[in-house]
Write a protein that holds these residues in place. Structure first.
Motif, PDB file in Angstrom:
ATOM      1  N   ILE A 182      -9.692   3.688  -4.078  1.00 19.92           N
ATOM      2  CA  ILE A 182      -8.570   4.577  -4.352  1.00 19.92           C
ATOM      3  C   ILE A 182      -8.935   5.403  -5.575  1.00 19.92           C
ATOM      4  CG2 ILE A 182      -6.124   4.683  -4.965  1.00 19.92           C
ATOM      5  CD1 ILE A 182      -5.852   1.935  -3.516  1.00 19.92           C
ATOM      6  N   LEU A 184       1.836   1.645  -3.612  1.00 20.58           N
ATOM      7  CA  LEU A 184       0.674   1.971  -4.439  1.00 20.58           C
ATOM      8  C   LEU A 184       0.204   3.409  -4.218  1.00 20.58           C
ATOM      9  CD1 LEU A 184      -1.430   0.872  -6.464  1.00 20.58           C
ATOM     10  CD2 LEU A 184      -2.808   0.203  -4.488  1.00 20.58           C
ATOM     11  N   LEU A 185       0.249   3.865  -2.983  1.00 23.96           N
ATOM     12  CA  LEU A 185      -0.272   5.185  -2.634  1.00 23.96           C
ATOM     13  C   LEU A 185       0.798   6.267  -2.571  1.00 23.96           C
ATOM     14  CD1 LEU A 185      -2.704   4.034   0.193  1.00 23.96           C
ATOM     15  CD2 LEU A 185      -3.302   4.652  -2.169  1.00 23.96           C
ATOM     16  N   ALA A 189       3.093   6.448  -0.303  1.00 21.51           N
ATOM     17  CA  ALA A 189       2.997   6.764   1.116  1.00 21.51           C
ATOM     18  C   ALA A 189       4.221   6.253   1.871  1.00 21.51           C
ATOM     19  CB  ALA A 189       1.719   6.123   1.686  1.00 21.51           C
ATOM     20  N   ALA A 208      -2.633   3.472 -13.337  1.00 17.99           N
ATOM     21  CA  ALA A 208      -2.803   3.043 -11.951  1.00 17.99           C
ATOM     22  C   ALA A 208      -3.011   1.532 -11.884  1.00 17.99           C
ATOM     23  CB  ALA A 208      -3.983   3.776 -11.305  1.00 17.99           C
ATOM     24  N   ASP A 243      -5.792  -7.187  -2.948  1.00 22.23           N
ATOM     25  CA  ASP A 243      -4.395  -6.907  -2.623  1.00 22.23           C
ATOM     26  C   ASP A 243      -3.679  -8.238  -2.357  1.00 22.23           C
ATOM     27  OD1 ASP A 243      -4.776  -7.691   0.088  1.00 22.23           O
ATOM     28  OD2 ASP A 243      -5.095  -5.639   0.761  1.00 22.23           O
ATOM     29  N   LEU A 302      -9.898   0.739  -7.866  1.00 20.00           N
ATOM     30  CA  LEU A 302      -9.335   1.944  -8.456  1.00 20.00           C
ATOM     31  C   LEU A 302     -10.497   2.613  -9.172  1.00 20.00           C
ATOM     32  CD1 LEU A 302      -5.992   0.642 -10.007  1.00 20.00           C
ATOM     33  CD2 LEU A 302      -6.272   2.040  -7.949  1.00 20.00           C
ATOM     34  N   SER A 324      -1.876  12.670   0.820  1.00 17.36           N
ATOM     35  CA  SER A 324      -3.152  13.386   0.858  1.00 17.36           C
ATOM     36  C   SER A 324      -3.761  13.388   2.251  1.00 17.36           C
ATOM     37  CB  SER A 324      -4.141  12.751  -0.124  1.00 17.36           C
ATOM     38  OG  SER A 324      -4.479  11.438   0.320  1.00 17.36           O
ATOM     39  N   TYR A 381       0.823  -1.212   0.000  1.00 17.26           N
ATOM     40  CA  TYR A 381       0.000   0.000   0.000  1.00 17.26           C
ATOM     41  C   TYR A 381       0.860   1.265   0.000  1.00 17.26           C
ATOM     42  CZ  TYR A 381      -4.448  -2.329   0.107  1.00 17.26           C
ATOM     43  OH  TYR A 381      -5.547  -3.076  -0.246  1.00 17.26           O
ATOM     44  N   GLY A 423      -0.418   8.502   3.650  1.00 15.37           N
ATOM     45  CA  GLY A 423      -0.259   9.021   2.300  1.00 15.37           C
ATOM     46  C   GLY A 423      -0.117  10.524   2.272  1.00 15.37           C
ATOM     47  N   THR A 436      -4.366  10.510   3.928  1.00 16.81           N
ATOM     48  CA  THR A 436      -4.967   9.205   4.151  1.00 16.81           C
ATOM     49  C   THR A 436      -4.086   8.375   5.067  1.00 16.81           C
ATOM     50  OG1 THR A 436      -5.912   9.242   1.940  1.00 16.81           O
ATOM     51  CG2 THR A 436      -5.740   7.092   2.998  1.00 16.81           C
TER      52      THR A 436
END
Length: 140
Positions: free
Chosen positions: A77, A26-27, A29, A87, A119, A127, A47, A23, A45, A49
């Motif tokens: 997401i 992916l993010l 983060a 993505a 996942d 997505l 943003s 994750y 993340g 998150t």
């Protein structure tokens, strides 16, 4: 007076370090231990998150989507509509498994608006196209 609170969605799995890395990649983060709980990692993340990943050696991945039932809780997401293909490539390269969908949803331009995955530990996520409307589309 209301006590200040925050919420975190926590995913259980047998190997939280590996799922947290998935994750975080992916993010875009970072991961950090959750103070006081050696079995919980936090993925934060850019943003704002925050996602928790908790060790549960007895967890069994769900079957999703269920053939005769509604969607189960899942992580959604959001990505720009034009970035959905990219993505998807990123998610699959990191170990996500696409989930079959009977009826894909499309926008007015005929582009798929969301795609379902599992996942590496079997949790469902989507997505989904979000953000600015496609060129030429009018807000309603």
């Amino acid at each position: 007076m209301t006590v200040p609170k925050t919420s975190v969605l926590v995913l259980d799995c047998a190997e939280p370090e590996a799922l947290a890395r998935f994750y975080a990649s992916l993010l875009g983060a970072r991961t950090a231990p959750a103070g006081g709980d050696p079995d919980l990692l936090l993925v934060a993340g850019p943003s704002g998150t925050v996602l928790g990943i908790r060790r549960d050696p007895d967890r069994v991945p769900p079957s999703w989507p269920l053939p005769d039932g509604p969607e189960q809780p899942h992580l959604r997401i959001l990505v720009e509509p034009d970035a959905l293909d990219e993505a998807e490539r990123e998610a699959v390269a990191l170990g996500a498994r696409p989930l079959a969908v009977d009826t894909p949803t499309a926008d007015p331009a005929g582009r798929t608006t969301h795609r379902r995955y599992a996942d590496p530990a079997g949790h469902a996520f989507v997505l989904a196209a979000a953000g600015r409307p496609p060129a030429g589309a009018r807000a309603r």
